[in-house]
Design a protein around this motif. Structure first.
Motif, short mmCIF file in Angstrom:
data_model
loop_
_atom_site.label_atom_id
_atom_site.label_comp_id
_atom_site.label_asym_id
_atom_site.label_seq_id
_atom_site.Cartn_x
_atom_site.Cartn_y
_atom_site.Cartn_z
N GLY A 78 87.13 78.58 0.01
CA GLY A 78 86.93 80.31 -0.47
C GLY A 78 87.13 79.56 -2.67
O GLY A 78 87.80 79.24 -2.84
N SER A 79 86.28 80.97 -2.64
CA SER A 79 85.99 80.81 -3.94
C SER A 79 87.76 81.43 -4.91
O SER A 79 87.52 81.45 -5.74
N ASN A 80 87.98 82.57 -3.79
CA ASN A 80 89.14 82.60 -3.90
C ASN A 80 90.52 82.12 -4.53
O ASN A 80 90.96 82.18 -5.04
N GLU A 81 90.45 80.93 -3.91
CA GLU A 81 91.96 79.90 -4.15
C GLU A 81 91.40 79.10 -5.74
O GLU A 81 91.72 78.56 -5.85
N LEU A 82 89.47 78.63 -5.68
CA LEU A 82 89.44 78.63 -6.86
C LEU A 82 89.96 79.16 -8.20
O LEU A 82 90.06 79.27 -8.78
N LEU A 83 89.66 80.63 -7.87
CA LEU A 83 90.48 82.55 -8.56
C LEU A 83 91.86 81.47 -9.32
O LEU A 83 92.74 81.29 -9.45
N LEU A 84 92.90 81.53 -8.28
CA LEU A 84 93.87 81.13 -8.51
C LEU A 84 94.39 79.74 -8.64
O LEU A 84 94.61 80.03 -9.39
N VAL B 160 91.67 90.58 -6.62
CA VAL B 160 92.41 89.29 -6.79
C VAL B 160 92.80 89.08 -7.95
O VAL B 160 94.06 87.71 -7.76
N TYR B 161 92.19 89.70 -9.34
CA TYR B 161 92.15 89.89 -10.54
C TYR B 161 93.91 89.50 -10.77
O TYR B 161 94.53 88.88 -11.52
N PRO B 162 94.39 90.37 -10.61
CA PRO B 162 95.05 91.17 -11.06
C PRO B 162 96.30 89.72 -10.30
O PRO B 162 97.26 89.50 -11.34
N ILE C 1 84.40 88.28 -14.81
CA ILE C 1 83.63 89.24 -14.77
C ILE C 1 82.62 88.50 -14.15
O ILE C 1 81.82 87.53 -13.18
N ALA C 2 82.83 90.11 -13.08
CA ALA C 2 82.08 89.44 -11.27
C ALA C 2 80.94 90.23 -12.04
O ALA C 2 80.93 91.38 -11.71
N ASN C 3 79.80 89.23 -11.46
CA ASN C 3 78.38 89.23 -11.77
C ASN C 3 77.84 89.10 -10.82
O ASN C 3 77.36 87.92 -10.49
N ASN D 23 79.19 92.78 -9.55
CA ASN D 23 80.77 93.71 -8.96
C ASN D 23 80.88 93.39 -7.92
O ASN D 23 80.53 94.17 -6.73
N ASN D 24 82.14 93.18 -7.21
CA ASN D 24 82.71 93.75 -6.32
C ASN D 24 84.04 94.84 -6.88
O ASN D 24 84.97 93.96 -7.52
N PRO D 25 84.06 95.66 -6.52
CA PRO D 25 82.92 96.63 -5.13
C PRO D 25 81.50 97.63 -5.32
O PRO D 25 81.41 97.94 -4.58
N ARG E 40 80.68 80.38 -7.28
CA ARG E 40 80.10 80.46 -6.47
C ARG E 40 80.73 80.38 -4.72
O ARG E 40 81.88 79.93 -4.60
N THR E 41 79.98 80.16 -4.07
CA THR E 41 80.04 80.75 -2.72
C THR E 41 79.75 80.31 -1.30
O THR E 41 78.05 80.39 -1.10
N PHE E 42 79.89 79.92 0.05
CA PHE E 42 79.12 79.97 0.85
C PHE E 42 79.34 80.86 1.85
O PHE E 42 78.89 80.85 2.53
N SER E 43 80.50 82.21 1.63
CA SER E 43 81.00 82.79 2.41
C SER E 43 79.75 83.62 2.78
O SER E 43 79.84 84.75 3.66
N LYS E 44 79.22 84.01 1.94
CA LYS E 44 78.43 85.65 1.63
C LYS E 44 76.88 84.97 2.54
O LYS E 44 76.54 85.19 3.88
N ALA E 45 75.69 84.50 1.25
CA ALA E 45 74.14 84.68 1.54
C ALA E 45 74.97 83.13 2.69
O ALA E 45 73.87 83.79 3.73
N MET F 221 84.50 79.63 7.35
CA MET F 221 85.07 77.75 7.01
C MET F 221 85.96 78.27 5.83
O MET F 221 86.42 76.87 5.37
N ARG F 222 85.64 79.22 4.65
CA ARG F 222 86.14 78.74 3.52
C ARG F 222 85.94 77.67 3.25
O ARG F 222 86.59 76.74 2.56
N VAL F 223 85.78 77.55 2.54
CA VAL F 223 84.72 77.00 0.74
C VAL F 223 83.59 77.21 0.08
O VAL F 223 82.22 78.68 0.51
#
Ligand SMILES: Cc1ncc(COP(=O)(O)O)c(C=O)c1O
Length: 367
Positions: free
Chosen positions: A94-100, A122-124, A162-164, A166-168, A223-228, A234-236
């Motif tokens: 996931g891009s989540n892991e990449l942020l970390l 996740v940013y904080p 910058i989430a662009n 943005n979520n949420p 970017r991510t495979f999680s949305k569109a 699968m977490r990529v």
């Protein structure tokens, strides 16, 4: 004498564990409901592409082997897709892991991580885990305020997120304003443009972010495979970055962070542009429909460029609406104060949500 007790790192005291959307099975168990829908985690209601499913099924046969730790084939498929140097592609669970991983690779204690309030949760944590200071500027009209962000840059700022979109809140910044901002970011500071919802956006609002990475090695696009692409389970996720950034991430990454089945599914999904087109068309259509129908019941939706809408509730709080809708078998995401975030479902699911809202409005329950 000092007691010998096990203690976790001090910085963890500030970290709030990520709160995922409430799982369907949990609501079924807790409320004894059979038919529950989840519009809470910005997943794709069409599911994965059939081609990705077939690729995943086939890949199970190799489950006894470690995956290709370098994701060679997926990396090269992405390189071809984006006409990008394979050395400048990072892959994560996931891009989540990449942020970390970016946090681990670039932050020293005392550095500052800058973003906006009301952005991705996740940013904080990225800052806190690195003993960096988290700085968040206020939003303007539910949108990142780039002027406020510019003013908050100091010589300690090491990462800007910058989430662009943005979520949420689902909003985007103007591409011309963003370009001006990007040019002013100090070379010593990593600017992360988190584009998890890129495929859903209006092409006129899309920034030329990849050209900025080529111009400025301190800019990273995620970017991510999680949305569109419909592969959240699968977490990529992937990053289009400079080789400098990729080499730093390579040093902190776990050896096999993207599993084989996920790699194969992602490759097949990337090749199935029709599925992405259908997913985006559904989100656009349902965004309009839901905005109008929410409006009829007093929910004011913020114009969104994503597969979810952020809305102001007519009375009560986001939390009370979340609890009431759950009793009707509809899981949404409560936000602090009078807000909710609702993922766009299929028309049937969205109608079910509206029916539930209608029933709640008509009931004697004081939300
Ligand atoms: C803005 C943003 N960034 C990153 C992510 C992480 O997505 P994933 O780890 O599934 O790629 C999300 C997920 O909701 C998101 O909304």
């Amino acid at each position: 004498m000092k007691k010998n007790v096990l203690s976790a790192r001090k910085c963890l005291q500030a970290v709030v564990p990520y709160q995922p959307g409430k799982p369907i099975e949990e609501v079924q168990r807790e409320l004894g409901l059979k038919d529950v829908i989840k519009l809470a985690s910005n997943e794709n209601p069409l599911g994965p592409s059939a081609k990705a499913m077939r690729a995943a099924e086939k890949a199970v046969a190799a489950a006894a082997m470690y995956p290709d730790g370098s994701c060679y084939r997926l990396r090269h498929a992405l390189a071809k897709f984006y006409d990008w140097n394979p050395e400048g592609i990072i892959l994560g669970s996931g891009s989540n892991e990449l942020l970390l991983l970016l946090g681990q690779a670039f932050l020293n204690p005392g550095d500052e991580v800058l973003t906006s309030q009301m952005s991705f949760a996740v940013y904080p944590a990225v800052a806190q885990l690195a003993e960096a200071r988290f700085v968040a500027t206020p939003m303007r009209e539910f949108t990142f305020d780039l002027k406020a962000l510019s003013k908050a840059v100091t010589d300690r700022t090491k990462i800007i997120f910058i989430a662009n979109p943005n979520n949420p809140t689902g909003t985007m910044v103007s591409p011309t304003e963003l370009e001006k901002f990007v040019r002013r970011v100090p070379a010593s500071c990593l600017l992360v443009l988190d584009e998890a919802y890129y495929e859903y956006t209006d092409p006129l609002w899309r920034p030329d972010s990849l050209s900025w990475v080529l111009r400025q090695p301190n800019v990273a696009v995620l970017r991510t495979f999680s949305k569109a692409y419909g592969l959240a389970g699968m977490r990529v996720g992937y990053g289009l970055v400079s080789p400098e950034v990729a080499h730093a991430v390579e040093r902190v990454r776990a050896p096999f962070n993207v599993n084989h089945i996920a790699q194969e599914a992602a490759m097949a999904a990337l090749a199935d542009s029709l599925h992405v087109k259908r997913s985006v068309a559904l989100a656009r259509r349902e965004r309009e429909w839901l905005t109008v129908h929410l409006g009829k019941y007093g929910f004011e939706a913020v114009p969104s460029q994503t597969n979810f809408v952020f809305a102001n509730v007519p009375r009560g709080t986001g939390q009370t609406w979340f609890a009431e809708l759950m009793k009707h078998g509809v899981i949404i995401r409560p936000m602090p104060g009078p807000y909710v975030r609702i993922t766009l479902g299929t028309r049937d699911q969205n109608e079910r949500l509206i029916e539930a809202i209608k029933a709640i409005q008509n009931s004697s329950f004081n939300v």
